[in-house]
Design a protein around this motif. Structure first.
Motif, PDB file in Angstrom:
ATOM      1  N   TYR A 258     122.450 -44.211 -23.996  1.00 41.21           N
ATOM      2  CA  TYR A 258     123.200 -42.961 -23.920  1.00 41.21           C
ATOM      3  C   TYR A 258     123.904 -42.669 -25.243  1.00 41.21           C
ATOM      4  O   TYR A 258     124.201 -43.574 -26.027  1.00 41.21           O
ATOM      5  N   ASP A 259     124.198 -41.375 -25.467  1.00 43.09           N
ATOM      6  CA  ASP A 259     124.987 -40.998 -26.631  1.00 43.09           C
ATOM      7  C   ASP A 259     126.470 -41.035 -26.265  1.00 43.09           C
ATOM      8  O   ASP A 259     126.845 -41.474 -25.169  1.00 43.09           O
ATOM      9  N   PHE A 260     127.321 -40.553 -27.196  1.00 41.39           N
ATOM     10  CA  PHE A 260     128.761 -40.630 -26.968  1.00 41.39           C
ATOM     11  C   PHE A 260     129.224 -39.718 -25.834  1.00 41.39           C
ATOM     12  O   PHE A 260     130.320 -39.883 -25.308  1.00 41.39           O
ATOM     13  N   ASN A 261     128.389 -38.753 -25.462  1.00 42.05           N
ATOM     14  CA  ASN A 261     128.709 -37.878 -24.333  1.00 42.05           C
ATOM     15  C   ASN A 261     128.092 -38.384 -23.036  1.00 42.05           C
ATOM     16  O   ASN A 261     128.077 -37.676 -22.037  1.00 42.05           O
ATOM     17  N   HIS A 262     127.567 -39.598 -23.083  1.00 48.06           N
ATOM     18  CA  HIS A 262     126.917 -40.246 -21.949  1.00 48.06           C
ATOM     19  C   HIS A 262     125.713 -39.438 -21.454  1.00 48.06           C
ATOM     20  O   HIS A 262     125.421 -39.380 -20.261  1.00 48.06           O
ATOM     21  N   GLU A 263     125.029 -38.819 -22.399  1.00 50.80           N
ATOM     22  CA  GLU A 263     123.774 -38.146 -22.091  1.00 50.80           C
ATOM     23  C   GLU A 263     122.618 -39.036 -22.546  1.00 50.80           C
ATOM     24  O   GLU A 263     122.731 -39.771 -23.523  1.00 50.80           O
ATOM     25  N   ASN A 264     121.501 -38.968 -21.839  1.00 48.26           N
ATOM     26  CA  ASN A 264     120.357 -39.818 -22.146  1.00 48.26           C
ATOM     27  C   ASN A 264     119.856 -39.599 -23.566  1.00 48.26           C
ATOM     28  O   ASN A 264     119.805 -38.468 -24.056  1.00 48.26           O
ATOM     29  N   ASN A 265     119.476 -40.682 -24.225  1.00 46.71           N
ATOM     30  CA  ASN A 265     118.849 -40.593 -25.536  1.00 46.71           C
ATOM     31  C   ASN A 265     117.334 -40.535 -25.377  1.00 46.71           C
ATOM     32  O   ASN A 265     116.746 -41.296 -24.604  1.00 46.71           O
ATOM     33  N   TYR A 266     116.718 -39.620 -26.129  1.00 41.37           N
ATOM     34  CA  TYR A 266     115.270 -39.468 -26.138  1.00 41.37           C
ATOM     35  C   TYR A 266     114.756 -39.738 -27.548  1.00 41.37           C
ATOM     36  O   TYR A 266     115.461 -39.525 -28.535  1.00 41.37           O
ATOM     37  N   TYR A 267     113.492 -40.168 -27.633  1.00 44.88           N
ATOM     38  CA  TYR A 267     112.915 -40.555 -28.917  1.00 44.88           C
ATOM     39  C   TYR A 267     111.547 -39.916 -29.105  1.00 44.88           C
ATOM     40  O   TYR A 267     110.822 -39.657 -28.132  1.00 44.88           O
ATOM     41  N   PHE A 268     111.193 -39.694 -30.377  1.00 45.69           N
ATOM     42  CA  PHE A 268     109.901 -39.095 -30.701  1.00 45.69           C
ATOM     43  C   PHE A 268     108.780 -40.028 -30.254  1.00 45.69           C
ATOM     44  O   PHE A 268     108.823 -41.234 -30.497  1.00 45.69           O
ATOM     45  N   ASN A 269     107.773 -39.451 -29.644  1.00 51.04           N
ATOM     46  CA  ASN A 269     106.666 -40.223 -29.090  1.00 51.04           C
ATOM     47  C   ASN A 269     105.509 -40.258 -30.092  1.00 51.04           C
ATOM     48  O   ASN A 269     104.668 -39.363 -30.125  1.00 51.04           O
ATOM     49  N   PHE A 270     105.461 -41.291 -30.916  1.00 53.34           N
ATOM     50  CA  PHE A 270     104.384 -41.412 -31.899  1.00 53.34           C
ATOM     51  C   PHE A 270     103.082 -41.890 -31.258  1.00 53.34           C
ATOM     52  O   PHE A 270     102.020 -41.776 -31.862  1.00 53.34           O
ATOM     53  N   THR A 271     103.156 -42.414 -30.047  1.00 51.74           N
ATOM     54  CA  THR A 271     101.949 -42.816 -29.327  1.00 51.74           C
ATOM     55  C   THR A 271     101.182 -41.604 -28.825  1.00 51.74           C
ATOM     56  O   THR A 271      99.949 -41.582 -28.838  1.00 51.74           O
ATOM     57  N   GLU A 272     101.914 -40.573 -28.410  1.00 55.24           N
ATOM     58  CA  GLU A 272     101.311 -39.345 -27.896  1.00 55.24           C
ATOM     59  C   GLU A 272     102.231 -38.174 -28.263  1.00 55.24           C
ATOM     60  O   GLU A 272     102.986 -37.684 -27.425  1.00 55.24           O
ATOM     61  N   PRO A 273     102.185 -37.723 -29.523  1.00 50.68           N
ATOM     62  CA  PRO A 273     103.126 -36.686 -29.983  1.00 50.68           C
ATOM     63  C   PRO A 273     103.140 -35.436 -29.110  1.00 50.68           C
ATOM     64  O   PRO A 273     104.190 -34.855 -28.867  1.00 50.68           O
ATOM     65  N   ARG A 274     101.967 -35.006 -28.671  1.00 51.79           N
ATOM     66  CA  ARG A 274     101.841 -33.936 -27.688  1.00 51.79           C
ATOM     67  C   ARG A 274     101.035 -34.478 -26.519  1.00 51.79           C
ATOM     68  O   ARG A 274     100.260 -35.419 -26.677  1.00 51.79           O
ATOM     69  N   PHE A 275     101.186 -33.896 -25.354  1.00 53.73           N
ATOM     70  CA  PHE A 275     100.419 -34.358 -24.204  1.00 53.73           C
ATOM     71  C   PHE A 275      98.929 -34.319 -24.535  1.00 53.73           C
ATOM     72  O   PHE A 275      98.393 -33.285 -24.934  1.00 53.73           O
ATOM     73  N   GLY A 276      98.273 -35.464 -24.406  1.00 59.57           N
ATOM     74  CA  GLY A 276      96.843 -35.541 -24.678  1.00 59.57           C
ATOM     75  C   GLY A 276      96.494 -35.921 -26.101  1.00 59.57           C
ATOM     76  O   GLY A 276      95.325 -36.165 -26.410  1.00 59.57           O
ATOM     77  N   ASP A 277      97.489 -35.979 -27.006  1.00 60.60           N
ATOM     78  CA  ASP A 277      97.232 -36.355 -28.395  1.00 60.60           C
ATOM     79  C   ASP A 277      96.910 -37.837 -28.516  1.00 60.60           C
ATOM     80  O   ASP A 277      97.355 -38.661 -27.705  1.00 60.60           O
ATOM     81  N   ALA A 278      96.166 -38.181 -29.562  1.00 58.87           N
ATOM     82  CA  ALA A 278      96.016 -39.580 -29.938  1.00 58.87           C
ATOM     83  C   ALA A 278      97.270 -40.015 -30.683  1.00 58.87           C
ATOM     84  O   ALA A 278      98.062 -39.188 -31.149  1.00 58.87           O
TER      85      ALA A 278
END
Length: 379
Positions: A258-278
């Protein structure tokens, strides 16, 4: 018209290189005004509404996408895993996990490694500053007729010569660190996709038609915003993405993070940058098609004549940096920081290598007036 003539055709009378913006980071010999770089600031006088303090940000144990591994510490000693009892896991220089104390904090004197952000503290500026920089870059980009990447992957804009209408001339390369980080933020948020957030009108999507990969362009933009020394690593990339809210089109949710506002942290998806991407895969071979010319080689000077042509030897950046030629330029032969056979080339590690390669090339070519980049050169 030779490539060199095209490169220099934008010069103003009395100048040896094209005019540059006041916030250009070019050295003095190249017409830059580094003393006017209001975006190069210390932590005490930069913006205060983005990113918080850069202190106490350590190298962490991360997965292949740069998502930090969370460690449980039983704060209330009840043997139950409560949601607020998970902490990021620092590691030492050998990659060993550093044991946290009973409060989930790093013990005093522990061999943690602080991440050095250098000039990238410009991302702490208010979002309005980055938005303004983005619009400044787009004024030039949207007026362009053709687009390529320069020697380190920054965006170059070409326009038709008003006299010779079928001839393209290089108008500008986006070299402002602030503008490049604004472009980086946009690319890492949307790539070339039309989304609700950009009103289904991605302003950089047209670059796809010029076969410019969105993530490779982003890597070049990052390199232009960073210091031209040091090594870019995974932690620096992931932290900067966090400061800029760049979690991409298909973000990864990290449980108990979580961040300082207790909101979920999200991260860039290099495994699948867009749905269906390599997965993102970096190929250093891109530098085999980027060529530089030496005006001094083997202690011989090859001047540029009145037609803008030099007889100096030309090599690919790849061959110079990989030691495939008997180097006879000025100073030591440059090389890439990351040894190719010692690291993975995909996902976040590959992206960090792509950025660092660009940083090393930018440092070398940008810093030597005896080296000329030849865009569109055909050997």
């Amino acid at each position: 018209m030779s490539c060199l003539t095209i490169l220099l055709s934008n010069c103003q009378k009395g100048d040896i290189l094209p005019q540059v913006d006041d916030d250009s980071d070019r050295p003095e010999w190249a017409g830059g005004k580094t003393e006017a770089n209001d975006h190069i600031k210390g932590n005490d006088d930069s913006g205060t509404t983005r990113g918080g303090d850069y202190g106490d940000l350590y190298v962490l144990l991360r997965d292949d996408n740069g998502v930090p591994t969370m460690t449980w510490v039983d704060l209330d000693v009840d043997s139950e895993q409560d949601d607020d009892e998970f902490f990021v896991q620092p590691i030492d220089a050998q990659g060993n996990e550093i044991e946290l104390d009973q409060y989930g904090e790093v013990p005093e004197g522990a061999p943690v490694i602080e991440v050095d952000f250098g000039r990238l503290n410009i991302v702490r500026s208010p979002q309005s500053v980055l938005d303004q920089a983005f619009e400044e870059a787009m004024k030039v980009i949207e007026a362009g007729d053709d687009f390529t990447l320069d020697f380190c992957g920054r965006l170059s804009i070409w326009n038709y010569d008003p006299v010779v209408t079928d001839s393209l001339v290089l108008t500008k390369t986006i070299d402002s660190p602030r503008e490049n980080m604004a472009l980086y933020q946009y690319l890492m948020t949307y790539m070339y996709e039309n989304t609700v957030e950009n009103n289904y009108a991605n302003r950089l999507a047209f670059l796809d038609a010029y076969e410019i990969d969105a993530l490779l362009l982003a890597a070049g933009c990052f390199s232009a915003g960073s210091d031209k020394t040091g090594t870019v690593d995974i932690d620096e990339v992931v932290y900067i993405n966090g400061f800029l809210d760049c979690c991409g089109l298909n973000p990864i949710l990290n449980d108990h993070d979580y961040d300082f506002n207790h909101e979920n942290n999200y991260y860039f998806n290099f495994t699948e940058p867009r749905f269906g991407d390599a997965q993102f895969q970096y190929n250093r071979g891109i530098y085999e098609d980027r060529f530089i010319q030496y005006l001094v080689w083997d202690n011989v000077y090859y001047p540029v004549n009145e037609d803008g042509i030099s007889e100096g030897p030309v090599f690919s950046i790849f061959d110079i940096f990989e030691g495939n030629v008997d180097f006879k330029g000025i100073g030591e032969q440059p090389q890439f920081t990351y040894r190719w056979n010692q690291f993975a080339h995909d996902k976040v590690q590959g992206f960090a290598i792509a950025i660092d390669d660009a940083v090393q090339v930018l440092d070398y070519v940008h810093g030597d007036s005896n080296i000329i980049f030849l865009p569109n050169y055909q050997p």
